[in-house]
Design a protein around this motif. Structure first.
Motif, PDB file in Angstrom:
ATOM      1  N   GLU A  66       8.579  -3.571  14.259  1.00 15.78           N
ATOM      2  CA  GLU A  66       8.767  -3.549  12.809  1.00 15.78           C
ATOM      3  C   GLU A  66       8.345  -2.197  12.222  1.00 15.78           C
ATOM      4  O   GLU A  66       9.051  -1.616  11.377  1.00 15.78           O
ATOM      5  N   VAL A  67       7.215  -1.690  12.689  1.00 20.44           N
ATOM      6  CA  VAL A  67       6.744  -0.386  12.213  1.00 20.44           C
ATOM      7  C   VAL A  67       7.688   0.719  12.677  1.00 20.44           C
ATOM      8  O   VAL A  67       7.994   1.658  11.922  1.00 20.44           O
ATOM      9  N   SER A  69      10.808   0.406  13.134  1.00 24.34           N
ATOM     10  CA  SER A  69      11.974   0.306  12.252  1.00 24.34           C
ATOM     11  C   SER A  69      11.719   1.002  10.915  1.00 24.34           C
ATOM     12  O   SER A  69      12.605   1.671  10.366  1.00 24.34           O
ATOM     13  N   ASP A  70      10.484   0.859  10.419  1.00 27.16           N
ATOM     14  CA  ASP A  70      10.124   1.548   9.165  1.00 27.16           C
ATOM     15  C   ASP A  70      10.305   3.056   9.304  1.00 27.16           C
ATOM     16  O   ASP A  70      10.791   3.727   8.382  1.00 27.16           O
ATOM     17  N   ARG A  74      13.212   5.615   7.418  1.00 29.78           N
ATOM     18  CA  ARG A  74      12.447   6.350   6.408  1.00 29.78           C
ATOM     19  C   ARG A  74      13.328   7.148   5.443  1.00 29.78           C
ATOM     20  O   ARG A  74      13.119   7.130   4.236  1.00 29.78           O
ATOM     21  N   ALA A  79      15.279   2.454   3.353  1.00 30.63           N
ATOM     22  CA  ALA A  79      13.866   2.795   3.541  1.00 30.63           C
ATOM     23  C   ALA A  79      12.953   1.815   2.816  1.00 30.63           C
ATOM     24  O   ALA A  79      13.232   1.403   1.688  1.00 30.63           O
ATOM     25  N   ARG A  80      11.855   1.453   3.499  1.00 30.72           N
ATOM     26  CA  ARG A  80      10.886   0.540   2.891  1.00 30.72           C
ATOM     27  C   ARG A  80       9.878   1.319   2.072  1.00 30.72           C
ATOM     28  O   ARG A  80       9.607   2.485   2.337  1.00 30.72           O
ATOM     29  N   THR A  81       9.324   0.666   1.097  1.00 33.07           N
ATOM     30  CA  THR A  81       8.352   1.318   0.226  1.00 33.07           C
ATOM     31  C   THR A  81       7.024   1.510   0.957  1.00 33.07           C
ATOM     32  O   THR A  81       6.755   0.858   1.974  1.00 33.07           O
ATOM     33  N   VAL A  84       4.955  -1.665   1.569  1.00 30.59           N
ATOM     34  CA  VAL A  84       5.521  -2.519   2.622  1.00 30.59           C
ATOM     35  C   VAL A  84       5.159  -1.969   4.000  1.00 30.59           C
ATOM     36  O   VAL A  84       4.726  -2.715   4.892  1.00 30.59           O
ATOM     37  N   VAL A  85       5.306  -0.660   4.178  1.00 31.09           N
ATOM     38  CA  VAL A  85       4.960  -0.031   5.453  1.00 31.09           C
ATOM     39  C   VAL A  85       3.465  -0.198   5.739  1.00 31.09           C
ATOM     40  O   VAL A  85       3.066  -0.494   6.876  1.00 31.09           O
ATOM     41  N   HIS A  88       2.863  -3.639   6.993  1.00 30.18           N
ATOM     42  CA  HIS A  88       3.293  -3.765   8.389  1.00 30.18           C
ATOM     43  C   HIS A  88       2.269  -3.142   9.336  1.00 30.18           C
ATOM     44  O   HIS A  88       1.977  -3.698  10.406  1.00 30.18           O
ATOM     45  N   ILE A 130       4.587   8.748   6.793  1.00 27.95           N
ATOM     46  CA  ILE A 130       5.044   8.128   5.547  1.00 27.95           C
ATOM     47  C   ILE A 130       4.488   8.874   4.335  1.00 27.95           C
ATOM     48  O   ILE A 130       5.162   9.055   3.317  1.00 27.95           O
TER      49      ILE A 130
END
Length: 202
Positions: A66-67, A69-70, A74, A79-81, A84-85, A88, A130
């Motif tokens: 999952e990480v 994938s973040d 990116r 892209a996840r906020t 959210v990251v 995770h 990030i």
């Protein structure tokens, strides 16, 4: 008083000896069944714990993926906020920390401690990718974190495969013990009536 018949006495002695032997055999079989039940209970507890450990490590694999994938998403529109990251990352690190809570061999404990160290470094690398600090090479940080994540995934795969092999071996041992207990119980059921028949002629 009648005269003792030597042949009849010899037969009675043989029957008595046979009865004693059968009784001792039955007691031995009963003891074997109780011992096997105790052993199987212990084995089943170990199997249950190993299944729980396997599930925990599979969850860890899911969280690492999952990480990863973040990181891959990116710079895309998917892209996840940041929060959210971060969530995770926290989930991944929490599950990784819980993997060392169980009782393991010395070799397994060392492997898990090394894995924990790798995950801690990976978590910091992901956080830096990030939220890059000023003056750092923001472009290279995600790639470095992704490489670290791929290596951790390979390590977790190896650990999971090793656990599955041990589970299969434990399952075979428990199955053999169950089969032995069944055979012993069947033999006990057959011998009890036989003992009763023999005793009627004593």
């Amino acid at each position: 008083r009648g005269i003792d018949n030597p042949e009849e006495n010899a037969i009675r002695r043989k029957i008595a000896i046979g009865t004693i032997l059968i009784t001792m055999t039955l007691l031995g079989l009963a003891a074997q069944i109780f011992y096997s039940m105790h052993q199987q209970s212990t084995r089943l507890d170990e199997l249950l714990q190993m299944h729980q450990v396997e599930i925990l490590r599979e969850h860890l694999m899911i969280r690492i993926t999952e990480v990863q994938s973040d990181l891959h998403l990116r710079n895309s529109r998917f892209a996840r906020t940041g929060p959210v990251v971060s969530a995770h990352l926290e989930n991944m690190q929490r599950i990784a920390a819980s993997c060392t809570d169980c009782h393991h061999t010395i070799a397994t404990t060392r492997t898990l401690e090394d894995l924990q160290t790798q995950i801690d470094r990976y978590g910091k690398a992901v956080a830096s990718a990030i939220h890059p600090a000023a003056g750092t090479d923001a472009a290279s940080q995600p790639e470095e974190a992704i490489v670290m994540g791929e290596e951790i995934i390979r390590t977790v795969h190896r650990i999971i495969n090793h656990t599955q092999m041990k589970l299969q071996e434990k399952n075979r041992v428990v199955q053999r013990e169950l089969d032995l207990s069944k055979m012993t119980l069947i033999l006990l059921v057959v011998l009890v009536p036989l003992l009763g028949i023999v005793r009627t002629f004593v």
